[in-house]
Scaffold this motif. Structure first.
Motif, short mmCIF file in Angstrom:
data_model
loop_
_atom_site.label_atom_id
_atom_site.label_comp_id
_atom_site.label_asym_id
_atom_site.label_seq_id
_atom_site.Cartn_x
_atom_site.Cartn_y
_atom_site.Cartn_z
N TYR A 214 -5.58 -47.88 17.06
CA TYR A 214 -4.56 -47.24 18.58
C TYR A 214 -4.38 -48.23 19.19
N PHE A 215 -4.69 -48.88 19.75
CA PHE A 215 -4.41 -49.83 20.75
C PHE A 215 -3.19 -50.52 19.65
N ALA A 216 -3.20 -51.24 18.98
CA ALA A 216 -2.82 -51.63 18.38
C ALA A 216 -1.22 -51.32 17.36
N GLY A 217 -0.88 -49.97 17.59
CA GLY A 217 -0.15 -48.85 17.20
C GLY A 217 1.04 -48.42 18.21
N GLY B 230 -13.25 -59.86 24.03
CA GLY B 230 -12.00 -59.91 24.21
C GLY B 230 -10.82 -59.68 23.09
N TRP B 231 -11.59 -57.99 22.11
CA TRP B 231 -11.13 -57.19 21.69
C TRP B 231 -10.19 -56.49 22.60
N VAL B 232 -10.28 -55.97 23.61
CA VAL B 232 -9.69 -55.39 24.65
C VAL B 232 -9.44 -55.52 25.35
N GLY C 226 -5.69 -52.07 26.93
CA GLY C 226 -4.76 -52.69 25.67
C GLY C 226 -5.09 -53.72 24.69
N ILE C 227 -5.20 -53.74 23.48
CA ILE C 227 -5.00 -54.79 22.37
C ILE C 227 -5.32 -56.24 23.24
N GLY C 228 -6.56 -57.24 22.39
CA GLY C 228 -6.62 -58.71 23.10
C GLY C 228 -6.66 -59.39 22.30
N VAL C 229 -6.99 -60.21 22.78
CA VAL C 229 -6.34 -61.84 22.07
C VAL C 229 -7.04 -62.03 20.61
N ARG C 230 -8.61 -61.52 20.86
CA ARG C 230 -9.13 -62.02 19.67
C ARG C 230 -8.35 -60.97 18.17
N ALA C 231 -8.29 -59.71 18.55
CA ALA C 231 -7.39 -59.16 17.32
C ALA C 231 -5.85 -59.90 17.06
N LEU C 232 -5.68 -60.77 17.39
CA LEU C 232 -4.71 -61.80 17.01
C LEU C 232 -4.85 -62.99 16.27
N LEU C 233 -5.80 -63.41 16.80
CA LEU C 233 -7.02 -64.25 15.98
C LEU C 233 -7.23 -63.90 14.85
N VAL C 234 -7.39 -62.42 14.21
CA VAL C 234 -8.28 -62.45 13.21
C VAL C 234 -6.78 -61.83 12.16
N THR D 62 -4.15 -63.32 12.56
CA THR D 62 -3.78 -64.70 11.88
C THR D 62 -4.02 -65.52 11.00
N SER D 63 -5.26 -65.41 11.02
CA SER D 63 -6.63 -65.82 10.23
C SER D 63 -6.35 -64.82 8.34
N TYR D 64 -5.63 -63.87 9.07
CA TYR D 64 -5.91 -62.49 7.22
C TYR D 64 -4.20 -64.21 6.35
N ILE D 65 -3.11 -63.62 7.72
CA ILE D 65 -2.15 -64.64 6.94
C ILE D 65 -2.12 -65.33 6.31
N ASP D 66 -2.83 -66.98 6.99
CA ASP D 66 -3.25 -67.58 6.72
C ASP D 66 -3.84 -67.91 5.44
#
Length: 257
Positions: free
Chosen positions: A24-27, A59-61, A71-79, A81-85
């Protein structure tokens, strides 16, 4: 585990709610009140508050200065980025995307099918002042993009009907919204070997896409986007040739996957 902790199909209810909340937050970028979130997801307010507090602590929210908006937290960004990397296709495609960007001087994308949508995994920005902007992680309806249509064309008609909703959402006045008309377009894509988005996703922008056939049906595709104002017949043909050459090189680069 108690019966009320398990959702239908053996899913753990708390885990399902956590994922649904993060999606929900990601969208929906920005901060949202507890009332707005509760209205959207429909969870009991007390359960929702406890879940939000737990996700905030981890840290997810994130919350605003008042502690009342989320809102969405920085932990979501780290995960993310890990998927892309860690993705082998993204890694294998880097050199090809760079070369395609240099050859066409236009915006290049790599995307993956995710349900009825495509998600952008990599992008190379155009060298021109007039250019589209698309970020990694963006999600768009597959039926409105050359990327999505190129991938869908590797599926059977029956598979396409199961993947997509009966009513296709229009993004512009040119978006194909009838599933039968879309399937006709997919038949043409199979014959010609590439897909075209004719301002179906963004007005003033034409995109050309090809699927990467390292698996069947395909799940990934690359595309080139160019403003209609800059698109000449010669430039269009060069883009199509460059895309098909890039597909051939990626077919070799991903043959082990």
């Amino acid at each position: 585990m108690s019966a009320d902790e398990t959702a239908q199909g053996g899913q753990v209810k708390s885990a399902v709610r956590t994922v649904e909340l993060l999606e929900y937050f990601a969208g929906r970028p920005g901060m949202h009140s507890l009332a707005d979130v509760q209205q959207a997801v429909g969870y009991p307010k007390s359960s929702l508050y406890m879940l939000l507090r737990t996700l905030t602590d981890l840290g997810w929210v994130e919350t605003d200065a008042t502690g009342t908006r989320y809102g969405i937290g920085v932990r979501a960004l780290l995960v993310g980025t890990s998927y892309i990397d860690g993705d082998e296709v993204v890694s294998a495609a880097r050199t090809t995307l760079d070369r395609l960007s240099d050859d066409t001087t236009e915006t290049i994308h790599l995307a993956r099918l995710d349900g009825p949508n495509v998600v952008y995994l990599a992008t190379r920005q155009s060298q021109h002042y007039l250019r589209p902007f698309t970020r990694v992680g963006r999600r768009l309806p597959a039926h409105s993009t050359s990327l999505g249509k190129a991938i869908l064309a590797t599926h059977t008609d029956e598979q396409v009907r199961k993947l997509l909703p009966e009513t296709l959402r229009p993004l512009t006045e040119h978006t194909i919204t009838d599933i039968d008309e879309l399937i006709e377009d997919l038949h043409a894509i199979r014959e010609q070997g590439y897909a075209v988005d004719r301002e179906e996703n963004t007005l003033g922008l034409r995109c050309f896409g090809v699927a990467i056939p390292y698996r069947t049906p395909a799940r990934d595709a690359i595309s080139c986007s160019v403003p209609v104002a800059r698109l000449t017949p010669g430039h269009e043909q060069m883009i199509k040739d460059a895309l098909q050459d890039a597909r051939d090189r990626l077919t070799l680069a991903t043959r082990h996957l």
